[in-house]
Design an enzyme around this catalytic site. Structure first.
Site, PDB file in Angstrom:
ATOM      1  N   LYS A 120       0.831  -1.206   0.000  1.00 54.26           N
ATOM      2  CA  LYS A 120       0.000   0.000   0.000  1.00 54.26           C
ATOM      3  C   LYS A 120       0.863   1.253   0.000  1.00 54.26           C
ATOM      4  O   LYS A 120       0.626   2.193  -0.765  1.00 54.26           O
ATOM      5  CB  LYS A 120      -0.937   0.002   1.212  1.00 54.26           C
ATOM      6  CG  LYS A 120      -1.950   1.150   1.182  1.00 54.26           C
ATOM      7  CD  LYS A 120      -2.670   1.309   2.500  1.00 54.26           C
ATOM      8  CE  LYS A 120      -1.803   2.046   3.504  1.00 54.26           C
ATOM      9  NZ  LYS A 120      -2.521   2.393   4.746  1.00 54.26           N
ATOM     10  N   ASP A 138      -6.558   1.312   1.157  1.00 55.55           N
ATOM     11  CA  ASP A 138      -6.596   1.434   2.608  1.00 55.55           C
ATOM     12  C   ASP A 138      -7.992   1.050   3.082  1.00 55.55           C
ATOM     13  O   ASP A 138      -8.800   0.528   2.311  1.00 55.55           O
ATOM     14  CB  ASP A 138      -6.209   2.852   3.051  1.00 55.55           C
ATOM     15  CG  ASP A 138      -7.238   3.900   2.661  1.00 55.55           C
ATOM     16  OD1 ASP A 138      -8.214   3.576   1.936  1.00 55.55           O
ATOM     17  OD2 ASP A 138      -7.089   5.062   3.074  1.00 55.55           O
TER      18      ASP A 138
END
Length: 215
Positions: A120, A138
């Site tokens: 991420k 997220d």
């Protein structure tokens, strides 16, 4: 969600936020990388408060190493997991100096080899610093993608792959910003504000949440 609806979904979100950007504050790719590492399990606002003074003095890996782990902790102790994060930031700074000429690499695999950098984080840096078509998933993006039916998936990896597959060209660079902002301010976790959502009619979530006065 149908292909035409996906395009309309992004178009409306973009109309509401014409220039979506990350809310993390930074001054260059290096400070962006540090900010994203610090933002794990923390709010962007909290990270910004902690790094505002830090990034006035520290903007390079060399300066961070000179500051040292204990010095960094003094700046970020209000952020969750600050001990581990300080250790990782110093370690990744040393790795950038040793392996990348002090520059943040524009490569996901190279980024993920840095201490404290997961997929991420790498996706955010690739997108924000280098304009890559990446989809950083997220909690906000995961929720919006599943709740709306835009790109459902049981894991972060599956949602990322689904977003990559369904997101059309005009929105591929800004998609994750649009989805984060929508999830943070409208499609909230506990009570989505459907009554003021610009994509409510395209969304699979039911029943729609009524305005507070009618709840």
């Amino acid at each position: 969600m149908k292909k035409a609806d996906v395009a309309e979904f992004y178009r409306r979100l973009a109309e509401r936020n014409p220039n979506p950007v990350t809310e993390l504050e930074s001054v260059n790719p290096y400070t962006l990388l540090v900010a994203v590492v610090l933002s794990a399990q923390a709010t962007d606002a909290g990270v910004n408060r902690a790094t505002r003074d830090l990034f006035k003095a520290v903007t390079t890996p060399e300066q961070m190493v000179a500051l040292g782990e204990e010095g960094l902790k003094q700046h970020i102790r209000t952020i969750g997991l600050f001990n581990t994060k300080a250790k990782n930031v110093i370690a990744l700074s040393k790795a950038l100096i040793a392996d990348h000429g002090s520059q943040v690499p524009a490569d996901r695999d190279a980024l993920q080899k840095l201490p404290g950098v997961g997929r991420k984080t790498a996706n955010v840096v690739m997108n924000v610093a280098f304009g890559a078509e990446t989809f950083a998933v997220d909690t906000h993006v995961f929720r919006v993608a599943n709740r709306t039916g835009l790109a459902p998936g049981k894991t972060v990896e599956k949602v990322e792959a689904a977003l990559d597959k369904v997101t059309p060209a005009p929105w591929r660079v800004t998609a994750h910003h649009l989805l984060i902002l929508h999830g943070r301010y409208v499609c909230k976790a506990r009570r989505p504000e459907c009554w003021r959502c610009v994509v409510a009619d395209l969304c699979a979530y039911k029943p729609k949440t009524p305005p507070p006065a009618d709840a």
